[in-house]
Design an enzyme around this catalytic site. Sequence first.
Site, PDB file in Angstrom:
ATOM      1  CD  GLU A  53       3.684   6.822   6.820  1.00 33.69           C
ATOM      2  OE1 GLU A  53       4.880   6.503   6.766  1.00 33.69           O
ATOM      3  OE2 GLU A  53       3.038   6.878   7.887  1.00 33.69           O
ATOM      4  CB  CYS A  54      -2.892   5.207   5.355  1.00 36.83           C
ATOM      5  SG  CYS A  54      -4.392   4.191   5.370  1.00 36.83           S
ATOM      6  N   GLY A  55      -4.238   7.653   5.427  1.00 36.64           N
ATOM      7  CA  GLY A  55      -5.131   8.796   5.564  1.00 36.64           C
ATOM      8  C   GLY A  55      -4.512  10.081   5.058  1.00 36.64           C
ATOM      9  CB  SER A 101       1.639   4.328  -0.896  1.00 34.24           C
ATOM     10  OG  SER A 101       2.131   3.848   0.340  1.00 34.24           O
TER      11      SER A 101
END
Length: 430
Positions: A317-319, A411
């Site tokens: 997720e993200c980072g 994502s």
Amino acid sequence: MQPQFLIAAPHSGAGKTTVTLAVLRALQRKGLRVQPFKCGPDYIDPRLHSIAAGRPGINLDRYMMSDEHVRNIYAQYSAQADVSVTEGVMGLFDGAVKMEGSSAELAMFLDIPVILVVNAKAMAYSAAALLYGYKNFSPGLRIAGVIFNFVSTASHYRFLQDAAADVGLTALGYLPENISIKIPSRHLGLHISADHDYDQIINDAADHLSQYIDLDKLMEMTRAPRKAYTTENKPAGRLRIAVAQDEAFNFIYPQNIQALSSFGEITYFSPLQDQALPAADVLYLPGGYPELHLPQLTANTALRTAVKAFKGKILAECGGMMYLGAAIHDESGQPYEMCDVLPMSTTMQQKKLALGYREVEFDSITLRGHEFHYSTFVDTPALTDMPIRVSNARGEMMATPVFYDDRIFASYLHFYFGDNLPALRKILSL
């Protein structure tokens, strides 16, 4: 009976987080077990709450979570405490769509009163009109009392007391401005860093608040019956699940870890410090601040190589997704090598905010979460042909890419799957 209330404000920047932290610590120092909650999709405030109260800060979000789940985890964690304190998000009535998901909606859903924190620095009796509007805007909402922040003198406070009394609200006290208790911020929210002694800042805030706020009155006027809850016996699976957790990767909902633990045993590792991955079938790479640790992440070649060679399932997720790319470019454009698992790179140059709730539909499942980042892709990544629909809280289509195949689900989105085991089972190919 148990004191339980939500601390909110007319707008962001009124000081509700500092007040919440001070209340948590002041009550804890009275020998009370204090359970903190946070309205909305926030990672930083709950971590600060945990420091202040010595108990895990728990998110409550009526967009990402089912009503039954919100009600149950509130009751379950509250049952282990003497006081329950929830911090609101943004302004009292600010939601994803109008009031939906707002602090006011959550307070009414849980049937708990609101303590309003008002920035009264440049306001006197005019506060009466503001308080009247907030008290009467939504008939189902109970505003029990008000704390006036950034008030310099007792004479100034008397005008504000009159304003509250004429509206029918209890003034619980006032707080003079104190720059020594200001929490450092990053991007749109607060920031946790090893460079700051948050425990001392919170202690100072509690000392400051205890001089001016009537906590005994606040506790007495917010007493309400405890809520009932149910427990589930979830059989533990046999998967080995490795979770990244350190200064670079720490945006983790406790309920997500509980959900993952339904499928196996959880172990933690540090992409900053560890030279090898623990034995695992699944890697979970949550979000965080990898952009603040780029040289160290790049220097740990052994761990990056291990992640690239990993053959199990990866959830990022993200980072965490940024870490899976070929490189992360810093604000000057300098690239730092990452794991090169995904065919893309990200950059902190020309930062652009992406923020909001998201719903993802794919492969017969639905996941909800939120997006919050300033980095962007260097080039638009090429994705698989899997039909994936990403929309915002208004149902409008979003262009947020999602990487999904038989091995990777990644994502920019931060997902909440604490009450969505079917979706998690699908992602993990179980």
